[in-house]
Structures are given as C-alpha cells and as structure tokens.
Scaffold this active site. Structure first.
Site, short mmCIF file in Angstrom:
data_model
loop_
_atom_site.label_atom_id
_atom_site.label_comp_id
_atom_site.label_asym_id
_atom_site.label_seq_id
_atom_site.Cartn_x
_atom_site.Cartn_y
_atom_site.Cartn_z
CE LYS A 40 -1.76 -1.63 3.89
NZ LYS A 40 -2.71 -1.96 4.53
CB THR A 73 -6.09 8.29 7.84
OG1 THR A 73 -5.52 8.68 8.39
CG2 THR A 73 -6.74 9.21 6.60
N GLY A 113 -7.41 3.29 10.91
CA GLY A 113 -7.97 2.16 10.42
C GLY A 113 -8.23 1.81 9.52
CB THR A 114 -6.33 2.95 6.55
OG1 THR A 114 -5.78 3.75 6.02
CG2 THR A 114 -7.48 4.81 6.70
N GLY A 115 -5.83 0.44 7.40
CA GLY A 115 -5.33 -0.65 7.02
C GLY A 115 -6.31 -2.00 7.31
CB CYS A 116 -8.27 -2.57 10.48
SG CYS A 116 -6.58 -2.64 12.03
#
Length: 278
Positions: A174, A208, A210-213
């Site tokens: 990412k 932003t 928690g974007t990865g989760c």
C-alpha cells in the site's frame, strides 16, 4: 449461501480499527463475521493508551471454537502482538486445513504505538507469511518485513517479490505513505505472474484511522464471497477509497473512516474512482 469470514485481531475501544472495523466491513459486504480477540486496547483518535494481550491459549480456543462449528472461507490477521500468539494462530490455521489467509502485518498504530513486539516480526515471516494467500503491508511494514528501503515504485515491487519468495501467494504494497506522489497507488503482484497498480486521487483528510484494517477486511470479505484475488483487491481499494472520501469528522485526532460509505456512494462506482494499470 451465507459466506463466513474470521478476523484475528485486537480490539479498538474507539471503534475505528481492529476487530470493530473488521466486523463492520464484513457486515457491509454481506459476509458473516466471526472473530478471535488477541488483545484489548484502550484507544481513541488521539492514540493507544494501553495494550493488554490475551494468553495464546485463549486465542487458540476462540479460533478452534469457530472452526469446529462454521465453514470459514477466509481469515484475516491484524494485531497479533507477540511471537507466542503468532505461533498459536499458525498452529490453529494448520489444524483447520489452512483456509484462505490474509495477513495484515499490523505493527505501529497511527499515533506511533507499537502493536507488534519487535522480536515478533521474525515469527510473522517464518510462521504466517508462508501460509498467506496475500500479505497487505503499508510501506513502513514492508520495509520492516523485507529489510529494504522503499522510495519508488520499483522499490515497492522489489519488496512485494521478496514477500512472494517468503511463501506468500500474493502481496499488496500500500503506497499511502509515499507523500511524494500526487496519487495514492497500491501495487499488487502474485505468484501467477499478475502485476497491477490500483491508484486514486489523494484525499486531504486527517481521518485515516483504521484504513489498513478496513482495506484488508474488505479484501477478506470479497475473497470469502468467492472473488478471485485481483478482483477482490480492486474491490477493497474502492471500499477504502469511499470510506476515506466520505469522512465522519469524529474525534480530535486521526478520526475513523466511514464503513458504510461504500454503499452510500454507490459501491463499485465510489466517489473519485480508481484506475487500474497492468
């Protein structure tokens, strides 16, 4: 047919990341969510104020209870915290017949708190990445896992291919941390020779958390529903783009993304759109 997914992750008391974000995402995408909690955190948009990991046997017991009673199509890992928990998770997955595994190598929270003990990264590489259908690190996580520095698209591809050599079937690096780029671009590569870049306009926001989760949970839900990896990756990118674009404005720090925005903004035609390059 009801599709079932599992998240193995920590709890976020602020609701923007971790188990809470994963289950919200599963629900939004029509997948029944199950879970195994690895740690409890005291957390809000301003940061992580405390972490209390569970005993590895408690994590195993949760996983085994779900696997004994549900047909789980896809599993994602998030915050695992310790090498002992990582080994316990790997053993339970092997026992369950190795369902499709999405490894989100959660290491550091938005506010800088370490969510994975430093010595546990080695266990992640040895125990879980070889079981993974796909690994989804951001750039700092990819650098940590591969021992490389990432400054360019070529560096991202090198890191992704290193993850494949570790045993993962696919990797998504990412690119949100590349602030030198006008667009936010994620690189997808897999062991079958596919290579794609999913990119979108950057959205100016501090919200932003928690974007990865959320991205990895959407990927898990699409895979659990039967989509192939490249299509699932594109869908996950669209889901997180909508969640960021349609912010909620909550909290005084890095606010959560909007997990219901994907459907509110029209699903696959989410605001702003993405481009796909091969």
């Amino acid at each position: 047919m009801t599709h079932v997914a599992m998240t193995i992750a920590g709890s976020d008391s602020g609701g923007g990341a971790g188990i809470q974000a994963d289950l919200k995402t599963f629900q939004e995408l029509g997948v029944f969510g199950t879970s195994a909690l690895t740690a409890v955190t005291a957390q809000n948009t301003l940061g992580v104020h405390g972490v209390w990991p569970l005993d590895p046997e408690a994590v195993t017991a949760q996983m085994d209870a779900v696997f004994d009673d549900f047909r789980v199509s896809a599993v994602k890992t998030g915050m695992l915290f310790s090498s002992d928990i990582i080994r316990a998770v790997a053993r339970s997955l092997e026992k369950a017949g190795r369902p499709a595994l999405i490894v989100d190598p959660v290491m550091i929270a938005k506010g800088g708190a370490h969510l994975l003990q430093r010595e546990a990264a080695e266990a992640l590489v040895k125990e879980l990445i070889p079981l993974a259908a796909v690994v989804t690190p951001n750039i700092p996580e990819a650098e940590e896992l591969t021992g490389t520095e990432i400054h360019s698209e070529a560096d991202m591809e090198d890191a992704a291919r290193r993850l494949l050599r570790m045993g993962a079937r696919a990797a998504i690096i990412k690119g949100g941390h590349r602030t030198d780029e006008r667009r936010a671009s994620d690189l997808y590569v897999d062991a079958d020779g596919n290579r794609m870049i999913f990119s979108s306009e950057r959205i100016a926001t501090k919200d932003t958390h928690g974007t990865g989760c959320t991205f990895s949970a959407a990927l898990t839900a699409f895979l659990a529903s039967g989509k192939e990896l490249p299509e699932a990756a594109e869908g996950a990118k669209r889901f997180i783009l909508a969640a960021i674009a349609d912010g909620l404005g909550l909290g005084a720090g890095h606010g959560p993304t909007n997990h219901w925005a994907y459907h509110r903004l029209g699903g696959m035609s989410a605001k702003g759109g993405i481009s796909v390059e091969t």
